[in-house]
Design an enzyme around this catalytic site. Structure first.
Site, PDB file in Angstrom:
ATOM      1  N   PHE A   1      34.142  -5.116 -21.145  1.00  0.00           N
ATOM      2  CA  PHE A   1      35.422  -4.448 -20.886  1.00  0.00           C
ATOM      3  C   PHE A   1      35.259  -3.294 -19.923  1.00  0.00           C
ATOM      4  O   PHE A   1      34.152  -2.821 -19.681  1.00  0.00           O
ATOM      5  CB  PHE A   1      36.030  -3.932 -22.204  1.00  0.00           C
TER       6      PHE A   1
ATOM      7  N   SER B   1      35.168   4.606 -29.542  1.00  0.00           N
ATOM      8  CA  SER B   1      33.788   4.467 -29.092  1.00  0.00           C
ATOM      9  C   SER B   1      33.147   5.837 -29.282  1.00  0.00           C
ATOM     10  O   SER B   1      33.841   6.819 -29.537  1.00  0.00           O
ATOM     11  CB  SER B   1      33.734   4.054 -27.615  1.00  0.00           C
TER      12      SER B   1
ATOM     13  N   HIS C   1      24.026  -0.229 -31.031  1.00  0.00           N
ATOM     14  CA  HIS C   1      24.644  -0.494 -29.729  1.00  0.00           C
ATOM     15  C   HIS C   1      26.143  -0.754 -29.787  1.00  0.00           C
ATOM     16  O   HIS C   1      26.784  -0.894 -28.759  1.00  0.00           O
ATOM     17  CB  HIS C   1      23.945  -1.655 -29.028  1.00  0.00           C
TER      18      HIS C   1
END
Lengths: 136, 487
Positions: free
Chosen positions: B211, B391, B410
């Site tokens: 993305f 995030s 991750h």
């Protein structure tokens, strides 16, 4: 006859057929059912041949699917018809399809690669079966 | 082996560490260790990922333990979220499966001096512009074309090559892991097939979980580290998640084929063919390493060009240059890679090959490989979550060196398979639901959005919490998506 099955981040394909040759063709159909939404709409306008050297059956299936994926990725061809002949000199395939046309072919998954994980090809009660997981 | 719950032993060693003892399976050379809390370990037990952690422990020359991060999920061969280090001097191997098909898949974060209030009124136009300018989707080619000779130079030199083409700056290079170039890359070891697949794809996003997001800094947890990175609450940033595209997939594929019968040659017994490997010091091993480094350099160039196109898009919409908007790279990290690094194992300092398959390097403060500006705070660690929630930006901590070969998680890790996610999305408009949450999504396909919907992932906040509590990396900032470009 083929179907797709779940694998957390990826997808598996499996098929069965009366012969090894048909099984290879069926697995190819399964692969393209992941790549395009309506594989039945693919017109057999262009014919391409695929020649592969001999290896164990499962590795040969892997190489076959891999080669089709490579042709899709580099030449932007989608395939709908598959004929396979297997003999001591390896695999001889004739496939037909057409250039990808975004107006007519809705793309499904980006298949990054065929994997060796749980790759299997076997015969059971006179039917040939195979399964493989592809990386999405 | 197949789907279904893992029934093997998982012994709790501490609040956040679980062990699969090496006695579990004959052939395991070391224990398996999984970082998770009690809730996450229950999810992790639900598939065969722990079995894969045990299988990796079979690899010759493996050091300390086969490790897994809290975002682990079932992969093929290696689990996603796995870490393993091998010592070449002890017959250690390199395994292409331990790097993955998407060599140097990774994440970068770019800041700006724009704040949410100035961007929100133009967000629709901004997302349309990004969607028009940034090539995304299956096999999509891009606007940058490199002939074979140029591609080989790009793979040999990494991001510094793009600087000569005026598509990167010194600041971009300084803020990229390994300065955007692994030395020892061997572009000639990359096949023509791989070049064919990659030729038009440098500077393209791809599909799946890749993305480009416009995000805002939601909350700062460590003001000192945030200041060093130039992050403030409400600031608008861009996060890019992509890798080496078709070129990398083909390099991995070529290597797996070349190594097919190599384990037999060196007498290596493996429980899964996808773990195929070669001794680091063998010709086969060296060849893969040369090609892998070349693909890794390609990936850094890919993310650089994606960021460059984002800068151009912002300039187009806001009518100012990207430099004027101080759109500087904060950092770029790889999370599918193998690196030759110095670590202490059982009291001895040695150089080992650290495989990170869906795991991020997290070097602590004062480590020589951390860029000067971040030396005092530690290496930035970028953790993409799902497109609806968050995030994270973290910094590496000392605990990563003693516990995980300098590594943290991750991402969020999937909980739903792609098919299950699509089923759950039937009759729904995921883009509309995201818009209701304040996220404008632009995607090539409904299926792409359905498969990547927020509910398909673990809550990234919980994953990050474990990494923070285990002292692998420390929370710096929580980022919230406001716009998403997907393939």
């Amino acid at each position: 006859m083929f179907r797709t099955f779940d694998h957390t981040a990826d997808v598996g394909i499996e098929a069965e057929a009366d012969s090894r040759e048909e099984l290879f063709a069926e697995m190819a159909r399964a692969l393209f059912s992941l790549i395009v939404e309506r594989p039945e709409a693919i017109e057999p306008l262009r014919q391409v041949t695929v020649e592969l050297p001999p290896d164990d059956d499962d590795y040969l299936l892997f190489d076959w699917l891999n080669e089709l994926l490579f042709r899709f990725d580099t030449d932007r061809l989608v395939f709908g018809r598959f004929e396979v002949r297997l003999d001591e000199s390896g695999l001889h395939g004739t496939v037909a399809g057409e250039p990808l046309d975004p107006a007519r072919h809705q793309l499904g998954h980006e298949v990054k690669a065929i994997t060796y994980h749980e790759l299997r090809l076997w015969e059971e009660n006179g039917r040939w079966k195979a399964r493989v997981i592809v990386d999405i | 082996m197949g789907s279904g719950r893992f029934h093997g032993p998982l012994e709790q060693l501490s609040e956040c560490v679980w062990r699969i003892p090496k006695s579990y399976k004959e052939g395991m050379r070391v224990d398996g260790l999984i970082f998770a809390d009690e809730n996450l370990i229950e999810q992790i037990r639900n598939d065969q990922a722990p079995e894969q952690v045990a299988n990796v422990a079979f690899l010759p020359g493996i050091q300390y333990a086969s490790l897994a991060m809290p975002d682990i999920h079932w992969g093929y061969g290696f689990c996603i979220g796995g870490v393993c280090a091998t010592d070449p001097e002890e017959g250690g191997v390199i395994s292409p499966g331990g790097v993955g098909y998407d060599i140097n898949c990774g994440v970068r974060l770019m800041r700006s001096n724009l704040f949410i209030d100035e961007v929100r009124p133009h967000l629709g136009q901004l997302m349309d512009t990004l969607f028009a300018n940034v090539p995304a989707g299956v096999g999509q080619g891009g606007k940058y074309h490199f002939n074979r000779k140029e591609l080989r130079q790009l793979m040999g030199q990494g991001v510094p090559y793009l600087k000569r083409r005026e598509l990167a700056t010194d600041g971009d290079i300084a803020h990229t892991e390994a300065r955007g170039c692994l030395p020892g890359a061997d572009p000639d070891a990359v096949s023509d097939r791989a070049l064919d697949r990659g030729a038009k794809q440098c500077g393209t996003l791809g599909s799946g979980n890749h993305f480009l997001e416009v995000q805002m800094v939601d909350r700062i947890f460590d003001p000192q580290a945030a200041r060093a990175m130039g992050l403030e609450e409400g600031m608008v940033c861009v996060m890019v998640h992509s890798g080496s595209r078709g070129l990398g997939y083909q390099v991995c594929d070529d290597a797996l084929r070349q190594l097919r019968h190599v384990p037999r040659k060196y007498g290596i017994e493996l429980p899964d063919r996808q773990l195929v490997c070669a001794p680091v010091l063998s010709d086969e091993g060296k060849r893969y390493l040369g090609a892998m480094r070349a693909a890794a350099n390609f990936a850094w160039c890919n993310r650089q060009l994606l960021m460059w196109q984002a800068r151009e898009s912002f300039a187009q919409v806001f009518g100012r240059s990207w430099r004027d908007m101080q759109m500087n790279l904060v950092y770029d990290v790889a999370h599918n890679i193998a690196k030759f690094e110095e670590h202490e194992v059982a009291g001895i300092r040695k150089r080992v090959w650290v495989h990170r398959k869906g795991a991020t390097r997290a070097f602590p403060p004062h480590h020589p490989e951390v860029p000067e500006v971040y030396r005092a705070i530690g290496q930035p660690v970028l953790i993409p979550g799902d497109m609806g929630r968050a995030s994270w930006v973290l910094v590496g901590q000392e605990g990563s060196m003693s516990q995980s070969f300098g590594t943290a998680c991750h991402g969020a890790g999937r909980v739903l398979s792609r098919k299950a996610a699509v089923k759950l999305a039937q009759g729904r408009r995921i883009d509309q639901e995201l818009a209701d949450r304040g996220v404008l999504a632009r995607a090539r396909s409904w299926r792409g959005l359905a498969e990547e919907q927020p509910d398909a992932y673990k809550d990234v906040d919980l994953v990050v919490e474990v990494v923070d509590r285990a002292h692998l990396a420390k929370k710096v900032a929580r980022m919230r998506p406001i716009g998403v470009v997907k393939g």
